[in-house]
Design an enzyme around this catalytic site. Structure first.
Site, PDB file in Angstrom:
ATOM      1  N   LEU A 145     -24.275  12.174  -0.290  1.00 17.26           N
ATOM      2  CA  LEU A 145     -23.097  12.059  -1.141  1.00 17.26           C
ATOM      3  C   LEU A 145     -23.383  12.747  -2.467  1.00 17.26           C
ATOM      4  O   LEU A 145     -24.522  12.770  -2.931  1.00 17.26           O
ATOM      5  CB  LEU A 145     -22.743  10.584  -1.406  1.00 17.26           C
ATOM      6  CG  LEU A 145     -22.261   9.751  -0.217  1.00 17.26           C
ATOM      7  CD1 LEU A 145     -21.987   8.317  -0.664  1.00 17.26           C
ATOM      8  CD2 LEU A 145     -21.014  10.356   0.412  1.00 17.26           C
ATOM      9  N   ASP A 146     -22.335  13.286  -3.089  1.00 14.32           N
ATOM     10  CA  ASP A 146     -22.478  13.927  -4.383  1.00 14.32           C
ATOM     11  C   ASP A 146     -22.899  12.910  -5.445  1.00 14.32           C
ATOM     12  O   ASP A 146     -22.753  11.692  -5.266  1.00 14.32           O
ATOM     13  CB  ASP A 146     -21.162  14.579  -4.816  1.00 14.32           C
ATOM     14  CG  ASP A 146     -20.706  15.658  -3.848  1.00 14.32           C
ATOM     15  OD1 ASP A 146     -21.560  16.177  -3.112  1.00 14.32           O
ATOM     16  OD2 ASP A 146     -19.504  15.966  -3.841  1.00 14.32           O
ATOM     17  N   LEU A 147     -23.344  13.422  -6.569  1.00 17.47           N
ATOM     18  CA  LEU A 147     -23.773  12.581  -7.690  1.00 17.47           C
ATOM     19  C   LEU A 147     -22.702  11.576  -8.098  1.00 17.47           C
ATOM     20  O   LEU A 147     -22.990  10.411  -8.359  1.00 17.47           O
ATOM     21  CB  LEU A 147     -24.130  13.483  -8.884  1.00 17.47           C
ATOM     22  CG  LEU A 147     -24.633  12.808 -10.157  1.00 17.47           C
ATOM     23  CD1 LEU A 147     -26.030  12.236  -9.948  1.00 17.47           C
ATOM     24  CD2 LEU A 147     -24.641  13.801 -11.322  1.00 17.47           C
TER      25      LEU A 147
END
Length: 229
Positions: free
Chosen positions: A101-103
């Protein structure tokens, strides 16, 4: 990790019994007697119980984590804290995220040291569904349901995305189910139809549903592990 947790795991006894063994001075770390179960153990230290070295034995492991914003799905990052901050397990650095998952994206992350199992999640040929709750900047229109179902042409991509199921919850919230994992796919899909994702939360991978609080983790059940096939 904590010494008492390490001992309980590798000796197969309760933490209460571990405490007794520590008080009896039966445990050494790097040759020194340690009586505190809260002692923080590093991977390069040698632990002995009654003079015998404990060799860590780790079976294949499978966990779910409810990832908060601000953490990266890697084991090491010079600029941001990683999801391993939440994982108190032996040799946690051996675990990897099966689908990152992205930041700034929250929600379900599956962690394992089983490469074949994680490949079944991330490989396009396995069509493993992922379900996301999406908050967008501009109001959603019903026509988007058909557009997402038909596949969307992403910028700098040769092929359209695979059919995706869009469920509009209200003007600014939707559930999106996809069966592939292209780079920043959900955000790029909405960008391609002129919208901007404000918040993104993954709630499901395959049939595994997120059921723990943010920042918490737990082992997967046997049936959850077997559901990825």
């Amino acid at each position: 990790m904590r010494l008492d947790k390490f001992l309980a795991h590798h000796l197969g006894i309760s933490r209460t019994l571990v405490g007794r063994e520590l008080k009896a001075q039966n445990v050494t770390v790097d040759g020194e007697i340690v009586k505190s179960g809260s002692y923080q153990l590093s991977l390069d230290q040698v632990v002995k119980y009654q003079g015998e070295e404990i060799t860590p034995v780790v079976d294949k492991r499978y966990f779910m984590l409810n990832k908060p914003q601000g953490y990266v799905c890697s084991t090491d990052d010079p600029d941001h804290p990683t999801i391993l901050y939440f994982i108190d397990e032996p040799m946690a650095e051996k675990l990897h995220a099966a689908g990152r998952l992205d930041l700034d994206t929250t929600g379900l992350v599956l962690l394992t040291d089983d490469g074949q199992w994680s490949h079944r999640i991330t490989s396009p040929k396995h069509h493993c569904e992922k379900s996301y709750l999406v908050t967008v900047e501009s109001a959603l229109e019903e026509k988007l349901i058909k557009i997402f179902e038909d596949g969307i042409q992403l910028n700098n991509e040769r092929d359209k995305t695979k059919p995706a199921k869009l469920e509009i919850l209200d003007d600014f919230h939707a559930r999106l189910i996809i069966s592939e994992g292209r780079y920043h796919q959900v955000k790029r899909m909405f960008a391609a139809v002129g919208n901007h994702v404000v918040e993104l939360h993954r709630e499901r991978i395959g049939t595994i549903m997120l059921d723990i609080e943010e920042g918490e983790y737990r082992p997967l059940t046997e049936s959850e592990v077997k559901s990825i096939s």
